[in-house]
Design an enzyme around this catalytic site. Structure first.
Site, PDB file in Angstrom:
ATOM      1  N   ILE A   1       0.921  -1.264  -0.006  1.00  0.00           N
ATOM      2  CA  ILE A   1      -0.120  -0.032   0.017  1.00  0.00           C
ATOM      3  C   ILE A   1       0.983   1.271   0.092  1.00  0.00           C
ATOM      4  O   ILE A   1       2.075   1.090   0.618  1.00  0.00           O
ATOM      5  CB  ILE A   1      -1.129   0.064   1.445  1.00  0.00           C
ATOM      6  CG1 ILE A   1      -1.954   1.254   1.243  1.00  0.00           C
ATOM      7  CG2 ILE A   1      -0.114  -0.118   2.593  1.00  0.00           C
ATOM      8  CD1 ILE A   1      -3.132   1.066   2.323  1.00  0.00           C
ATOM      9  N   CYS A   2       0.390   2.229  -0.681  1.00  0.00           N
ATOM     10  CA  CYS A   2       1.162   3.778  -0.540  1.00  0.00           C
ATOM     11  C   CYS A   2       2.595   3.479  -1.280  1.00  0.00           C
ATOM     12  O   CYS A   2       2.865   2.899  -2.334  1.00  0.00           O
ATOM     13  CB  CYS A   2       1.131   3.999   0.707  1.00  0.00           C
ATOM     14  SG  CYS A   2       1.466   5.921   1.024  1.00  0.00           S
ATOM     15  N   GLY A   3       3.335   4.192  -0.733  1.00  0.00           N
ATOM     16  CA  GLY A   3       4.806   4.063  -1.139  1.00  0.00           C
ATOM     17  C   GLY A   3       5.338   2.881  -1.537  1.00  0.00           C
ATOM     18  O   GLY A   3       6.157   2.731  -2.339  1.00  0.00           O
TER      19      GLY A   3
ATOM     20  N   THR B   1       4.084   0.521  -3.028  1.00  0.00           N
ATOM     21  CA  THR B   1       3.651   0.222  -4.616  1.00  0.00           C
ATOM     22  C   THR B   1       4.922   0.686  -5.391  1.00  0.00           C
ATOM     23  O   THR B   1       5.176  -0.052  -6.411  1.00  0.00           O
ATOM     24  CB  THR B   1       2.377   0.924  -4.745  1.00  0.00           C
ATOM     25  OG1 THR B   1       2.551   2.041  -4.846  1.00  0.00           O
ATOM     26  CG2 THR B   1       1.229   0.328  -4.168  1.00  0.00           C
TER      27      THR B   1
END
Length: 207
Positions: free
Chosen positions: A105-107, A109
């Site tokens: 999730i978020c960074g 990725t």
């Protein structure tokens, strides 16, 4: 017979770990018979974005895909500030190659994008241009959705991705992939925690 690895989820932790992104995921896994173990680059304590101090259960070089049902990667400033967290992306490659799922999730990725893990898998993130800035080759596989699960090719583990504002949808995809809830209860869980639909509580209680 169910082995301990089938009921163990590993949560990567590092400085500026984004606390809120996996709270629903880990809490409800733990409430449904899973053991959640934290993994750091080393066993040295880390401090989350919210200022909480976490003592990792094990170091990254001790982590083996065969001992796990899932590797969870959250956002952190380190994903976009050098290569300090790149070892976690390499660990994710090892998990996927071994047929064990990864949820990012978020960074995180962006870390997977830099590792080349999103080039051939359906995925999402905060926005498409955030991943495009990594120079990855998977832009055509980007989906504008709250969270996405790519089932993986034959012999490969499934991959879940989500943006930073979708911790509930992220958890929903994890629960679906691991079979934590049946379809009816999963829908009710999402309606309760995402939409504040009180009527869904009775479904979760089996009434």
């Amino acid at each position: 017979m169910t082995s301990s690895s089938d009921r163990t989820a590993h949560l990567a932790v590092y400085d500026t770990f984004a606390d809120w992104e996996t709270g629903h995921t880990t809490a409800h896994l733990a409430q449904n018979g899973y053991t959640v173990r934290t993994v750091g680059l080393t066993r040295a304590p880390v401090t989350t974005m919210g200022g909480l101090r976490i003592q990792p259960d094990l170091a990254l070089d001790e982590l083996r895909p065969q001992d796990s049902a899932l590797l969870i990667l959250t956002g952190a400033t380190g994903w976009d500030a050098g290569d300090a967290l790149a070892p976690f992306a390499r660990a994710a490659r090892g998990f996927l190659d071994a047929g064990v799922p990864v949820a990012a999730i978020c960074g995180a990725t962006a870390g997977l994008a830099r590792e080349g893990l999103l080039d051939d898998r359906t995925h999402t993130s905060a926005v498409s241009f955030y991943l495009a800035a990594t120079g990855y080759a998977g832009g055509s596989r980007y989906v504008d959705a709250d969270a996405v699960t790519d089932g993986g090719a034959a012999g490969g583990g499934g991959l879940i991705t989500a943006g930073p504002t979708e911790p509930v949808a992220f958890a929903r995809e994890v629960f679906a992939l691991l079979g934590v809830y049946d379809a009816k209860k999963l829908d009710a869980w999402y309606r309760l925690f995402h939409d504040s639909d009180a009527s869904a509580y009775e479904v979760l209680q089996g009434e």
